[in-house]
Design a protein around this motif. Sequence first.
Motif, PDB file in Angstrom:
ATOM      1  N   LYS A  73      22.332  30.404 -15.610  1.00  0.00           N
ATOM      2  CA  LYS A  73      22.778  29.632 -14.455  1.00  0.00           C
ATOM      3  C   LYS A  73      23.563  30.519 -13.498  1.00  0.00           C
ATOM      4  CE  LYS A  73      22.993  25.136 -16.792  1.00  0.00           C
ATOM      5  NZ  LYS A  73      21.881  24.557 -15.995  1.00  0.00           N
ATOM      6  N   THR A  74      23.283  30.361 -12.217  1.00  0.00           N
ATOM      7  CA  THR A  74      24.060  31.029 -11.189  1.00  0.00           C
ATOM      8  C   THR A  74      25.202  30.120 -10.749  1.00  0.00           C
ATOM      9  OG1 THR A  74      22.751  30.152  -9.345  1.00  0.00           O
ATOM     10  CG2 THR A  74      21.950  32.152 -10.412  1.00  0.00           C
ATOM     11  N   GLN A  75      26.033  30.610  -9.846  1.00  0.00           N
ATOM     12  CA  GLN A  75      27.136  29.793  -9.330  1.00  0.00           C
ATOM     13  C   GLN A  75      26.680  28.827  -8.248  1.00  0.00           C
ATOM     14  OE1 GLN A  75      30.256  32.479  -8.100  1.00  0.00           O
ATOM     15  NE2 GLN A  75      30.141  33.677  -9.990  1.00  0.00           N
ATOM     16  N   ASN A  80      20.078  26.481  -8.883  1.00  0.00           N
ATOM     17  CA  ASN A  80      19.717  26.163 -10.267  1.00  0.00           C
ATOM     18  C   ASN A  80      18.835  24.920 -10.325  1.00  0.00           C
ATOM     19  OD1 ASN A  80      21.340  28.317 -11.060  1.00  0.00           O
ATOM     20  ND2 ASN A  80      23.136  27.008 -11.384  1.00  0.00           N
ATOM     21  N   GLY A  86      18.030  26.534 -13.918  1.00  0.00           N
ATOM     22  CA  GLY A  86      18.542  27.889 -14.011  1.00  0.00           C
ATOM     23  C   GLY A  86      17.408  28.900 -14.017  1.00  0.00           C
ATOM     24  N   GLN A 109      23.194  37.145  -2.499  1.00  0.00           N
ATOM     25  CA  GLN A 109      24.280  36.380  -3.127  1.00  0.00           C
ATOM     26  C   GLN A 109      23.974  36.115  -4.592  1.00  0.00           C
ATOM     27  OE1 GLN A 109      24.934  33.595   0.767  1.00  0.00           O
ATOM     28  NE2 GLN A 109      26.069  32.996  -1.045  1.00  0.00           N
ATOM     29  N   VAL A 110      22.739  35.724  -4.881  1.00  0.00           N
ATOM     30  CA  VAL A 110      22.353  35.449  -6.266  1.00  0.00           C
ATOM     31  C   VAL A 110      22.424  36.723  -7.104  1.00  0.00           C
ATOM     32  CG1 VAL A 110      20.426  34.743  -7.735  1.00  0.00           C
ATOM     33  CG2 VAL A 110      20.930  33.465  -5.641  1.00  0.00           C
ATOM     34  N   SER A 111      22.042  37.864  -6.523  1.00  0.00           N
ATOM     35  CA  SER A 111      22.100  39.136  -7.257  1.00  0.00           C
ATOM     36  C   SER A 111      23.526  39.481  -7.653  1.00  0.00           C
ATOM     37  CB  SER A 111      21.513  40.257  -6.402  1.00  0.00           C
ATOM     38  OG  SER A 111      20.165  40.007  -6.084  1.00  0.00           O
ATOM     39  N   GLN A 113      25.867  37.425  -8.274  1.00  0.00           N
ATOM     40  CA  GLN A 113      26.288  36.532  -9.348  1.00  0.00           C
ATOM     41  C   GLN A 113      25.609  36.887 -10.674  1.00  0.00           C
ATOM     42  OE1 GLN A 113      25.456  32.603  -7.881  1.00  0.00           O
ATOM     43  NE2 GLN A 113      26.756  32.852  -6.066  1.00  0.00           N
ATOM     44  N   LEU A 114      24.338  37.274 -10.614  1.00  0.00           N
ATOM     45  CA  LEU A 114      23.619  37.636 -11.837  1.00  0.00           C
ATOM     46  C   LEU A 114      24.066  38.973 -12.408  1.00  0.00           C
ATOM     47  CD1 LEU A 114      19.962  36.576 -10.929  1.00  0.00           C
ATOM     48  CD2 LEU A 114      21.555  35.393 -12.454  1.00  0.00           C
ATOM     49  N   GLU A 117      25.829  38.864 -15.559  1.00  0.00           N
ATOM     50  CA  GLU A 117      25.076  38.516 -16.764  1.00  0.00           C
ATOM     51  C   GLU A 117      24.225  39.665 -17.274  1.00  0.00           C
ATOM     52  OE1 GLU A 117      25.515  35.644 -18.175  1.00  0.00           O
ATOM     53  OE2 GLU A 117      26.731  34.728 -16.592  1.00  0.00           O
ATOM     54  N   TYR A 169      17.167  41.830 -14.244  1.00  0.00           N
ATOM     55  CA  TYR A 169      16.732  41.121 -13.039  1.00  0.00           C
ATOM     56  C   TYR A 169      16.315  42.154 -11.986  1.00  0.00           C
ATOM     57  CZ  TYR A 169      19.609  37.661 -15.415  1.00  0.00           C
ATOM     58  OH  TYR A 169      20.172  36.845 -16.351  1.00  0.00           O
TER      59      TYR A 169
END
Length: 456
Positions: A73-75, A80, A86, A109-111, A113-114, A117, A169
């Motif tokens: 799951k991302t922020q 998601n 997710g 932005q998603v990168s 956050q990932l 992980e 990713y």
Amino acid sequence: MAKVKTQFVCSNCGAISQRYLGRCANCGAWGTLEEQVIPSEKIDRKNRVNLAGQEAKVERLGQVSLEEVPRVKTQLDEFNRVLGGGVVPGSLVLIGGDPGIGKSTLLLQVSGQLAGEGIVLYVSGEESAAQIKLRAERLGVEDEQNFLIYPETDMGQIRKAIDEYGPEYVIIDSIQTMQQPDVNSAVGSVAQIRETTAELLQIAKTNGITIFIVGHVTKEGTIAGPKILEHMVDTVLYFEGDNQRSYRLLRAAKNRFGSTNELGVFEMQQSGLVEVDNPSEMFLEERIETATGSAVVVALEGTRPILVEVQALVTPTAFGNAQRTSAGIDRSRVSLLMAVLEKRTNMLLQNQDAYVRAAGGVKLDEPAVDLALAIAIASSYRESATKATDAFVGEIGLTGEVRRVPRVFDRVLEAQKLGFQRIFVPKNSLKKDQTVSGIQVLPVKTLREVLDLALD
């Protein structure tokens, strides 16, 4: 010296022709055939092998391991939701949209956050590393150790980088700028896009790496390149909106791991994309309560009920033929409903121009919007406003009946949460044990019955 052989490939469907034709014989598109050089030697096709050198093998169905692969799951909850809950490890996700709509901003932005992980490799064929860094600082993306940037377009070098750093990713921005050295074709051609996507698919499936691909769209709004591109990937997302509005809609057109037609709503701000928690309030916040030609529908976008205002303006035509114009709603549906209104409710609409739109820039394509659309048209024609606390759900048949639609109970709950007092639904659409307090549910059978109750 051997003669160079060429062929013509359609950029729309990928059909091959030995000579140039103005129109593709397969899909019928005009001016889409592109000349390509036929390789002198047949390309050596390799087996599906992962980066560790392990080949795929034949297994019995009962021997296949069913180890649970948890979603990441991302922020961004809206992101998601559109993905089905997710990010699925080992999936291939294609994101398309108009230029400047925010595709690269969303993935950057998603990168960021990932990166918390696992290792993220951001491959850009359109920007330099310094340009990506400037945009990352504006968006507030933290300088994570696991966030790697690689400005490259050669798939051979990209595969080496993936083998060396082992990312979980990978972001490809964009697929139209990538090229295969073994393919004798221009960058962005059908052959290049097909071969590049095929290699990315093999990398994702054999190594469990999640790969996001950015795809440009044509003037018709479809992903540029062969149609097989959308069949190869696991998920196809469309990023919609326009430069005059700050809101962006992320829609799932295909998803092997979740519901299709799922919708996520974002707002473009100076610091990047911010998710909208309650889209229904956004679509209704500028509604004028006493205006004619307005009705609220509880539409279903994937698994989420959303309240949207449907607006209609009906005026006498000044030309020989009446005009039918729509935005966000299929124009043929508008013409059909106006014919039903004229035939079943005795409204003279054949000499009236009709302008219909779904407020907020959202696209409504499900049959449940029929009732609200018909009420909006009738309200404008009669100069009689609907009540601001009324909502409408239902499909309209050619005989003027109001037909059932799926998940009516969830739609009623959503209308009740936003303070609506009445909702018109198809008769017998709710079970006896499904009762909602705080809102009056009016079961109706015909369109004429709704007009008598909703319009004064």
